[in-house]
Design a protein around this motif. Structure first.
Motif, PDB file in Angstrom:
ATOM      1  N   ILE A   1      -4.090   1.747   1.889  1.00 27.38           N
ATOM      2  CA  ILE A   1      -3.632   2.121   3.225  1.00 27.38           C
ATOM      3  C   ILE A   1      -3.183   0.891   4.001  1.00 27.38           C
ATOM      4  N   GLU A   2      -1.972   0.964   4.538  1.00 29.05           N
ATOM      5  CA  GLU A   2      -1.474  -0.065   5.454  1.00 29.05           C
ATOM      6  C   GLU A   2      -1.655   0.461   6.875  1.00 29.05           C
ATOM      7  N   TRP A   3      -2.456  -0.225   7.648  1.00 30.02           N
ATOM      8  CA  TRP A   3      -2.715   0.167   9.039  1.00 30.02           C
ATOM      9  C   TRP A   3      -1.765  -0.595   9.940  1.00 30.02           C
TER      10      TRP A   3
ATOM     11  N   ALA B   1       0.839  -1.196   0.000  1.00 33.12           N
ATOM     12  CA  ALA B   1       0.000   0.000   0.000  1.00 33.12           C
ATOM     13  C   ALA B   1       0.880   1.255   0.000  1.00 33.12           C
ATOM     14  N   PRO B   2       0.493   2.293  -0.750  1.00 33.59           N
ATOM     15  CA  PRO B   2       1.320   3.502  -0.840  1.00 33.59           C
ATOM     16  C   PRO B   2       1.250   4.414   0.385  1.00 33.59           C
ATOM     17  N   VAL B   3       0.216   4.259   1.227  1.00 33.87           N
ATOM     18  CA  VAL B   3       0.055   5.110   2.410  1.00 33.87           C
ATOM     19  C   VAL B   3       0.122   4.236   3.653  1.00 33.87           C
ATOM     20  N   ILE B   4       0.869   4.698   4.657  1.00 37.20           N
ATOM     21  CA  ILE B   4       0.999   3.964   5.922  1.00 37.20           C
ATOM     22  C   ILE B   4       0.444   4.822   7.039  1.00 37.20           C
TER      23      ILE B   4
ATOM     24  N   ARG C   1      -2.044   9.521  14.960  1.00 33.81           N
ATOM     25  CA  ARG C   1      -1.290   8.510  14.233  1.00 33.81           C
ATOM     26  C   ARG C   1      -0.524   9.181  13.101  1.00 33.81           C
ATOM     27  N   ALA C   2       0.768   8.934  13.051  1.00 35.29           N
ATOM     28  CA  ALA C   2       1.584   9.464  11.959  1.00 35.29           C
ATOM     29  C   ALA C   2       1.121   8.831  10.654  1.00 35.29           C
ATOM     30  N   VAL C   3       1.136   9.628   9.590  1.00 37.28           N
ATOM     31  CA  VAL C   3       0.758   9.151   8.267  1.00 37.28           C
ATOM     32  C   VAL C   3       1.918   9.461   7.334  1.00 37.28           C
ATOM     33  N   THR C   4       2.413   8.415   6.673  1.00 37.09           N
ATOM     34  CA  THR C   4       3.523   8.572   5.741  1.00 37.09           C
ATOM     35  C   THR C   4       3.196   7.858   4.433  1.00 37.09           C
TER      36      THR C   4
ATOM     37  N   SER D   1       7.212   5.876   0.217  1.00 36.63           N
ATOM     38  CA  SER D   1       8.516   6.444  -0.126  1.00 36.63           C
ATOM     39  C   SER D   1       9.143   7.237   1.028  1.00 36.63           C
ATOM     40  N   GLY D   2       8.409   7.355   2.159  1.00 36.43           N
ATOM     41  CA  GLY D   2       8.968   8.007   3.337  1.00 36.43           C
ATOM     42  C   GLY D   2       8.532   9.441   3.565  1.00 36.43           C
ATOM     43  N   ASP D   3       7.709   9.994   2.693  1.00 42.27           N
ATOM     44  CA  ASP D   3       7.216  11.358   2.895  1.00 42.27           C
ATOM     45  C   ASP D   3       6.222  11.374   4.054  1.00 42.27           C
ATOM     46  N   ARG D   4       6.362  12.334   4.929  1.00 40.43           N
ATOM     47  CA  ARG D   4       5.452  12.478   6.068  1.00 40.43           C
ATOM     48  C   ARG D   4       4.291  13.374   5.650  1.00 40.43           C
ATOM     49  N   LEU D   5       3.078  12.842   5.763  1.00 39.45           N
ATOM     50  CA  LEU D   5       1.890  13.618   5.402  1.00 39.45           C
ATOM     51  C   LEU D   5       1.340  14.385   6.591  1.00 39.45           C
TER      52      LEU D   5
END
Length: 70
Positions: free
Chosen positions: A57-59, A3-6, A16-19, A22-26
């Motif tokens: 989304i990866e939870w 999943a592209p969003v973690i 909850r942090a959302v990244t 590729s490591g970009d912090r949202l």
């Protein structure tokens, strides 16, 4: 494919942090509306996905119903 969003595990202080994969912090989401806003800013329309869509989304640590640490 991963999943592209973690959405990371709930933090002790809440949220909850959302990244991206590729490591970009949202940002830090404190509820579903925050996450939806981050995804909107990333170019996704709310009608294009569901929060339980595991292909998007990866939870980690808890699912989409948990926003505070236990």
């Amino acid at each position: 494919m991963a999943a592209p969003v973690i959405v990371h595990a709930p933090a002790p202080a809440g949220g909850r942090a959302v990244t991206t994969r590729s490591g970009d912090r949202l940002g830090v989401a404190y509820g579903p509306q925050d996450l939806l806003e981050f995804l909107r800013r990333a170019g996704l329309a709310e009608d294009d996905f569901a929060l339980d869509d595991r292909s998007l989304i990866e939870w980690r640590g808890a699912g989409p119903d948990v926003w505070e640490a236990a």
